[in-house]
Design a protein around this motif. Structure first.
Motif, PDB file in Angstrom:
ATOM      1  N   PHE A  62      78.783  -4.437  78.544  1.00  0.00           N
ATOM      2  CA  PHE A  62      79.241  -3.640  79.704  1.00  0.00           C
ATOM      3  C   PHE A  62      78.569  -4.608  80.723  1.00  0.00           C
ATOM      4  CE2 PHE A  62      76.142  -1.524  78.123  1.00  0.00           C
ATOM      5  CZ  PHE A  62      75.046  -1.292  78.972  1.00  0.00           C
ATOM      6  N   VAL A  63      79.282  -4.491  81.636  1.00  0.00           N
ATOM      7  CA  VAL A  63      77.749  -5.073  83.218  1.00  0.00           C
ATOM      8  C   VAL A  63      77.955  -4.431  84.830  1.00  0.00           C
ATOM      9  CG1 VAL A  63      78.970  -7.222  82.326  1.00  0.00           C
ATOM     10  CG2 VAL A  63      80.180  -5.629  84.257  1.00  0.00           C
ATOM     11  N   PHE A  64      77.369  -4.000  85.592  1.00  0.00           N
ATOM     12  CA  PHE A  64      77.095  -3.640  86.651  1.00  0.00           C
ATOM     13  C   PHE A  64      77.705  -4.337  88.052  1.00  0.00           C
ATOM     14  CE2 PHE A  64      74.414  -1.551  84.086  1.00  0.00           C
ATOM     15  CZ  PHE A  64      74.411   0.187  84.447  1.00  0.00           C
ATOM     16  N   VAL A  65      78.222  -4.785  88.963  1.00  0.00           N
ATOM     17  CA  VAL A  65      78.759  -5.383  89.645  1.00  0.00           C
ATOM     18  C   VAL A  65      78.105  -4.526  91.629  1.00  0.00           C
ATOM     19  CG1 VAL A  65      80.662  -6.112  90.865  1.00  0.00           C
ATOM     20  CG2 VAL A  65      80.317  -6.288  88.583  1.00  0.00           C
ATOM     21  N   ASP A  66      77.607  -5.193  91.662  1.00  0.00           N
ATOM     22  CA  ASP A  66      77.478  -4.760  93.021  1.00  0.00           C
ATOM     23  C   ASP A  66      78.188  -5.656  94.338  1.00  0.00           C
ATOM     24  OD1 ASP A  66      75.027  -2.469  92.257  1.00  0.00           O
ATOM     25  OD2 ASP A  66      73.637  -4.169  92.748  1.00  0.00           O
ATOM     26  N   MET A  67      78.206  -4.178  95.168  1.00  0.00           N
ATOM     27  CA  MET A  67      79.189  -5.103  96.793  1.00  0.00           C
ATOM     28  C   MET A  67      79.270  -5.098  97.647  1.00  0.00           C
ATOM     29  SD  MET A  67      82.940  -5.102  94.177  1.00  0.00           S
ATOM     30  CE  MET A  67      84.001  -6.318  95.608  1.00  0.00           C
ATOM     31  N   GLU A  68      79.030  -5.712  98.582  1.00  0.00           N
ATOM     32  CA  GLU A  68      78.635  -5.395  99.666  1.00  0.00           C
ATOM     33  C   GLU A  68      78.626  -3.982 100.828  1.00  0.00           C
ATOM     34  OE1 GLU A  68      76.798  -8.431 101.828  1.00  0.00           O
ATOM     35  OE2 GLU A  68      76.511  -9.173 100.262  1.00  0.00           O
ATOM     36  N   SER A  69      80.165  -3.452 100.478  1.00  0.00           N
ATOM     37  CA  SER A  69      80.155  -2.214 100.816  1.00  0.00           C
ATOM     38  C   SER A  69      80.211  -1.300 100.329  1.00  0.00           C
ATOM     39  CB  SER A  69      81.275  -2.034 102.066  1.00  0.00           C
ATOM     40  OG  SER A  69      82.294  -2.501 102.293  1.00  0.00           O
ATOM     41  N   VAL A  70      80.822   0.123 100.761  1.00  0.00           N
ATOM     42  CA  VAL A  70      80.729   1.038  99.470  1.00  0.00           C
ATOM     43  C   VAL A  70      82.710   1.022  99.825  1.00  0.00           C
ATOM     44  CG1 VAL A  70      81.364   3.760  99.569  1.00  0.00           C
ATOM     45  CG2 VAL A  70      79.343   2.714  99.920  1.00  0.00           C
ATOM     46  N   THR A  71      83.243   0.345 101.301  1.00  0.00           N
ATOM     47  CA  THR A  71      85.084   0.654 101.191  1.00  0.00           C
ATOM     48  C   THR A  71      85.202  -0.710 100.203  1.00  0.00           C
ATOM     49  OG1 THR A  71      85.114   1.056 102.752  1.00  0.00           O
ATOM     50  CG2 THR A  71      87.085  -0.218 102.322  1.00  0.00           C
ATOM     51  N   ASP A  91      82.155 -12.340  75.738  1.00  0.00           N
ATOM     52  CA  ASP A  91      82.095 -13.689  76.112  1.00  0.00           C
ATOM     53  C   ASP A  91      82.341 -13.881  77.202  1.00  0.00           C
ATOM     54  OD1 ASP A  91      81.824 -14.708  73.372  1.00  0.00           O
ATOM     55  OD2 ASP A  91      84.175 -14.038  73.221  1.00  0.00           O
ATOM     56  N   ALA A  92      82.084 -13.083  78.211  1.00  0.00           N
ATOM     57  CA  ALA A  92      82.952 -12.899  79.904  1.00  0.00           C
ATOM     58  C   ALA A  92      81.339 -13.692  80.327  1.00  0.00           C
ATOM     59  CB  ALA A  92      83.014 -11.881  80.144  1.00  0.00           C
ATOM     60  N   THR A  93      81.077 -14.418  81.704  1.00  0.00           N
ATOM     61  CA  THR A  93      80.334 -14.948  82.365  1.00  0.00           C
ATOM     62  C   THR A  93      79.996 -14.218  83.469  1.00  0.00           C
ATOM     63  OG1 THR A  93      81.849 -16.780  82.820  1.00  0.00           O
ATOM     64  CG2 THR A  93      81.188 -16.990  81.191  1.00  0.00           C
ATOM     65  N   GLU A  94      78.690 -13.947  83.937  1.00  0.00           N
ATOM     66  CA  GLU A  94      78.960 -14.218  85.460  1.00  0.00           C
ATOM     67  C   GLU A  94      79.822 -14.302  86.185  1.00  0.00           C
ATOM     68  OE1 GLU A  94      74.841 -14.180  88.306  1.00  0.00           O
ATOM     69  OE2 GLU A  94      74.763 -14.348  86.474  1.00  0.00           O
ATOM     70  N   GLU A  95      80.055 -15.784  86.340  1.00  0.00           N
ATOM     71  CA  GLU A  95      81.059 -15.996  87.388  1.00  0.00           C
ATOM     72  C   GLU A  95      82.412 -15.851  87.699  1.00  0.00           C
ATOM     73  OE1 GLU A  95      83.007 -20.425  86.949  1.00  0.00           O
ATOM     74  OE2 GLU A  95      80.719 -21.078  87.163  1.00  0.00           O
ATOM     75  N   GLN A  96      82.643 -15.917  85.636  1.00  0.00           N
ATOM     76  CA  GLN A  96      83.912 -15.213  85.818  1.00  0.00           C
ATOM     77  C   GLN A  96      84.625 -13.612  86.705  1.00  0.00           C
ATOM     78  OE1 GLN A  96      83.752 -15.566  80.810  1.00  0.00           O
ATOM     79  NE2 GLN A  96      86.182 -16.425  81.619  1.00  0.00           N
ATOM     80  N   ILE A  97      83.427 -12.921  86.240  1.00  0.00           N
ATOM     81  CA  ILE A  97      83.378 -11.742  86.724  1.00  0.00           C
ATOM     82  C   ILE A  97      82.359 -11.446  88.308  1.00  0.00           C
ATOM     83  CG2 ILE A  97      81.808  -9.482  86.998  1.00  0.00           C
ATOM     84  CD1 ILE A  97      81.159  -9.889  84.043  1.00  0.00           C
ATOM     85  N   THR A  98      82.222 -12.551  88.912  1.00  0.00           N
ATOM     86  CA  THR A  98      82.061 -12.344  90.291  1.00  0.00           C
ATOM     87  C   THR A  98      83.698 -13.152  90.595  1.00  0.00           C
ATOM     88  OG1 THR A  98      80.333 -13.226  90.554  1.00  0.00           O
ATOM     89  CG2 THR A  98      81.436 -13.884  91.693  1.00  0.00           C
ATOM     90  N   GLN A  99      84.180 -13.776  90.116  1.00  0.00           N
ATOM     91  CA  GLN A  99      85.560 -14.039  90.169  1.00  0.00           C
ATOM     92  C   GLN A  99      86.418 -13.087  90.568  1.00  0.00           C
ATOM     93  OE1 GLN A  99      86.786 -17.590  87.989  1.00  0.00           O
ATOM     94  NE2 GLN A  99      88.547 -17.732  89.799  1.00  0.00           N
ATOM     95  N   LEU A 100      86.515 -11.739  89.681  1.00  0.00           N
ATOM     96  CA  LEU A 100      87.163 -11.182  88.937  1.00  0.00           C
ATOM     97  C   LEU A 100      87.159 -10.174  90.774  1.00  0.00           C
ATOM     98  CD1 LEU A 100      89.468  -9.397  87.501  1.00  0.00           C
ATOM     99  CD2 LEU A 100      87.566  -8.569  86.623  1.00  0.00           C
ATOM    100  N   PHE A 101      86.021  -9.849  90.724  1.00  0.00           N
ATOM    101  CA  PHE A 101      85.359  -8.495  91.813  1.00  0.00           C
ATOM    102  C   PHE A 101      85.437  -9.543  93.069  1.00  0.00           C
ATOM    103  CE2 PHE A 101      84.243  -6.385  88.273  1.00  0.00           C
ATOM    104  CZ  PHE A 101      84.671  -5.520  88.114  1.00  0.00           C
TER     105      PHE A 101
END
Length: 81
Positions: free
Chosen positions: A44-53, A11-21
């Motif tokens: 399962f999901v894949f998340v990309d962030m701005e930096s490796v850190t 039931d997880a949404t893209e918005e909820q995942i974005t908020q968590l990360f």
């Protein structure tokens, strides 16, 4: 680098995942693979962030936590073979 997040609530949404990360940096993309037949999330999901850190901080902080009633498995995504 991309982050693999397993054991995610269906039931997880893209918005909820974005908020968590986003607590660990800027989220540039969230991908929620769906089942071809049912259209339902595959868990399962894949998340990309701005930096490796930022990605490393998110992995360290979120791996094993309980979120939406499930224990998340968070690690570096392996390249497709």
């Amino acid at each position: 680098m991309s982050i693999y997040v397993g054991n995610v609530s269906y039931d997880a949404t893209e918005e909820q995942i974005t908020q968590l990360f986003s607590e660990y940096g800027t989220v540039s993309r969230v991908s929620i693979p769906t089942d071809r037949e049912t259209g339902r999330s595959r868990g399962f999901v894949f998340v990309d962030m701005e930096s490796v850190t930022e990605e490393s901080a998110a992995i360290d902080a979120l791996n094993g936590i309980e979120w939406l009633g499930r224990s998340l498995k968070v690690n570096q995504a392996r390249p497709r073979s």
